[in-house]
Design a protein around this motif. Structure first.
Motif, PDB file in Angstrom:
ATOM      1  N   THR A 154       0.833  -1.210   0.000  1.00 56.13           N
ATOM      2  CA  THR A 154       0.000   0.000   0.000  1.00 56.13           C
ATOM      3  C   THR A 154       0.865   1.256   0.000  1.00 56.13           C
ATOM      4  O   THR A 154       0.484   2.276  -0.583  1.00 56.13           O
ATOM      5  CB  THR A 154      -0.970   0.037   1.193  1.00 56.13           C
ATOM      6  N   GLN A 155       2.024   1.193   0.645  1.00 58.60           N
ATOM      7  CA  GLN A 155       2.933   2.340   0.615  1.00 58.60           C
ATOM      8  C   GLN A 155       3.491   2.551  -0.795  1.00 58.60           C
ATOM      9  O   GLN A 155       3.595   3.689  -1.264  1.00 58.60           O
ATOM     10  CB  GLN A 155       4.068   2.130   1.618  1.00 58.60           C
ATOM     11  N   ALA A 156       3.834   1.456  -1.461  1.00 58.24           N
ATOM     12  CA  ALA A 156       4.323   1.558  -2.839  1.00 58.24           C
ATOM     13  C   ALA A 156       3.227   2.076  -3.764  1.00 58.24           C
ATOM     14  O   ALA A 156       3.481   2.910  -4.643  1.00 58.24           O
ATOM     15  CB  ALA A 156       4.835   0.200  -3.313  1.00 58.24           C
ATOM     16  N   GLU A 157       2.015   1.595  -3.568  1.00 59.55           N
ATOM     17  CA  GLU A 157       0.892   2.070  -4.381  1.00 59.55           C
ATOM     18  C   GLU A 157       0.675   3.569  -4.201  1.00 59.55           C
ATOM     19  O   GLU A 157       0.283   4.262  -5.144  1.00 59.55           O
ATOM     20  CB  GLU A 157      -0.373   1.298  -4.011  1.00 59.55           C
ATOM     21  N   ALA A 158       0.924   4.062  -2.991  1.00 57.53           N
ATOM     22  CA  ALA A 158       0.744   5.492  -2.725  1.00 57.53           C
ATOM     23  C   ALA A 158       1.837   6.333  -3.370  1.00 57.53           C
ATOM     24  O   ALA A 158       1.677   7.549  -3.522  1.00 57.53           O
ATOM     25  CB  ALA A 158       0.717   5.733  -1.216  1.00 57.53           C
ATOM     26  N   GLY A 159       2.973   5.701  -3.731  1.00 55.11           N
ATOM     27  CA  GLY A 159       4.042   6.432  -4.405  1.00 55.11           C
ATOM     28  C   GLY A 159       5.369   6.463  -3.692  1.00 55.11           C
ATOM     29  O   GLY A 159       6.268   7.216  -4.091  1.00 55.11           O
ATOM     30  N   ALA A 160       5.541   5.664  -2.633  1.00 53.15           N
ATOM     31  CA  ALA A 160       6.820   5.637  -1.915  1.00 53.15           C
ATOM     32  C   ALA A 160       7.951   5.247  -2.857  1.00 53.15           C
ATOM     33  O   ALA A 160       7.802   4.367  -3.702  1.00 53.15           O
ATOM     34  CB  ALA A 160       6.759   4.656  -0.747  1.00 53.15           C
ATOM     35  N   ASP A 161       9.090   5.914  -2.703  1.00 53.65           N
ATOM     36  CA  ASP A 161      10.261   5.614  -3.532  1.00 53.65           C
ATOM     37  C   ASP A 161      11.060   4.444  -2.982  1.00 53.65           C
ATOM     38  O   ASP A 161      11.697   3.708  -3.737  1.00 53.65           O
ATOM     39  CB  ASP A 161      11.174   6.836  -3.608  1.00 53.65           C
ATOM     40  N   ILE A 162      11.047   4.292  -1.656  1.00 49.63           N
ATOM     41  CA  ILE A 162      11.822   3.250  -0.981  1.00 49.63           C
ATOM     42  C   ILE A 162      10.972   2.701   0.159  1.00 49.63           C
ATOM     43  O   ILE A 162      10.321   3.458   0.888  1.00 49.63           O
ATOM     44  CB  ILE A 162      13.140   3.800  -0.407  1.00 49.63           C
ATOM     45  N   ILE A 163      10.990   1.384   0.312  1.00 48.06           N
ATOM     46  CA  ILE A 163      10.312   0.726   1.429  1.00 48.06           C
ATOM     47  C   ILE A 163      11.368   0.363   2.477  1.00 48.06           C
ATOM     48  O   ILE A 163      12.385  -0.269   2.160  1.00 48.06           O
ATOM     49  CB  ILE A 163       9.579  -0.549   0.947  1.00 48.06           C
ATOM     50  N   ALA A 164      11.118   0.764   3.726  1.00 52.07           N
ATOM     51  CA  ALA A 164      12.091   0.543   4.799  1.00 52.07           C
ATOM     52  C   ALA A 164      11.464  -0.268   5.930  1.00 52.07           C
ATOM     53  O   ALA A 164      10.957   0.291   6.907  1.00 52.07           O
ATOM     54  CB  ALA A 164      12.614   1.872   5.328  1.00 52.07           C
TER      55      ALA A 164
END
Length: 326
Positions: A154-164
């Motif tokens: 869901t964070q990636a779908e929102a547009g996050a550049d990097i997942i931590a």
């Protein structure tokens, strides 16, 4: 004595220009990541009592924050969410309309000049304050993993550049990498909290994020501060599972670990200059006991010297201003 009887090392220290000329380690604004705490609600800008100069802010203050960061040249932010409501399984963390997901979309609609790193964990969202699903008064590793995957997607779908991901569950990088790939986010890198110790230096952060455990502690999933070789194993596992960056947390008391990780792996190494490290300097500075600028710059240079490529720090704004004026 003649020059042949001893080495004259001071020749390379005899002026500010000479010292700059031979300087081995450099700190720039491009090395910095600034953490942000985003809260639900409106017109909220609340200073964290144990972290002077650090604020919880609501979405309507985000534009002001973005403009300041861009003006300072800070290239990246790390987002933490502080929800109004929590539950046993931290559902706010993976809600597509959760506070971090909203913040990511807002930032990306405002600018493409900031790298947005999303902290991927459940502790801020669970009623018990732990980083996963509780079974028999402990975090169940395998039952927690799917929730962390959902959060990352869901964070990636929102547009996050990097997942931590910061939860320290076994297999978390592998499962998140698989989940991101299956959702079509093969190009999103993972900045793993690969080496995260069960540290006393996290206290002020728990005030900022509202994430203190309601029972017990996190020692069954975060690392024992006494262990060095365990850090090697943790880092190696995360690299094998697909990590693109490796975080060592905390930084100041774990310089040896930063150097070990840097020596062993070719991916970027990230030092997290954590809340306790921040608050101690702030308290001493407020009392007039230390020169804040000198202490902070020496600390961050030492992290770079130890092997950190990137530094997550609450001092990022101050450091950016000092660098602009140097």
């Amino acid at each position: 004595m003649t020059d042949t009887e001893f080495k004259r090392h001071r020749r390379l220290r005899n002026s500010a220009t000479m010292r700059q000329f031979v300087r081995e380690t450099h700190l720039t604004v491009n090395d910095l990541v600034y953490p942000l705490f985003i809260v639900e609600g409106e017109r909220i800008k609340k200073e964290v009592s144990s972290m002077p100069g650090v604020f919880q802010i609501s979405l309507d203050y985000l534009d002001e924050e973005i403009e300041e960061l861009l003006a300072l040249g800070i290239p990246s932010i790390l987002l933490f969410g502080v929800p109004k409501e929590k539950d046993e399984v931290g559902s706010g963390a993976y809600d597509p309309e959760g506070i971090v997901q909203q913040a990511i979309r807002h930032i990306k609609n405002k600018t493409d000049q900031l790298l947005v790193i999303a902290d991927t964990c459940l502790c801020e969202y669970t009623s018990h304050g732990h980083c996963g699903v509780i079974v028999h008064q402990d975090v169940d590793n395998d039952k927690s993993l799917p929730l962390h995957v959902k959060t990352a997607v869901t964070q990636a779908e929102a547009g996050a550049d990097i997942i931590a991901p910061s939860n320290m569950m076994d297999g978390f990088v592998k499962e998140i990498r698989k989940g991101l790939d299956e959702a079509g986010f093969q190009e999103i890198p993972i900045m793993s909290y690969a080496v995260k110790y069960a540290s006393a230096f996290y206290g002020p952060f728990r005030d900022a994020a509202g994430s203190a455990p309601q029972f017990g502690d996190r020692k069954t999933y975060q690392m024992d501060p006494s262990n060095r070789l365990e850090a090697w194993r943790e880092a190696a596992s995360d690299i094998e599972e697909g990590a693109d960056f490796l975080i060592v947390k905390p930084a100041l008391s774990y310089m040896d670990i930063i150097r070990d990780v840097k020596n062993q792996h070719s991916v970027p190494v990230v030092a997290y200059n954590v809340s306790g490290e921040y608050s101690m300097v702030k308290a001493a500075s407020i009392n007039g006991w230390v020169d804040e600028k000198a202490i902070v710059m020496e600390k961050l240079i030492s992290m770079k010297r130890a092997g950190a490529d990137i530094i997550i720090t609450y001092f990022a704004k101050d450091v950016a201003k000092w660098l602009q004026n140097s």
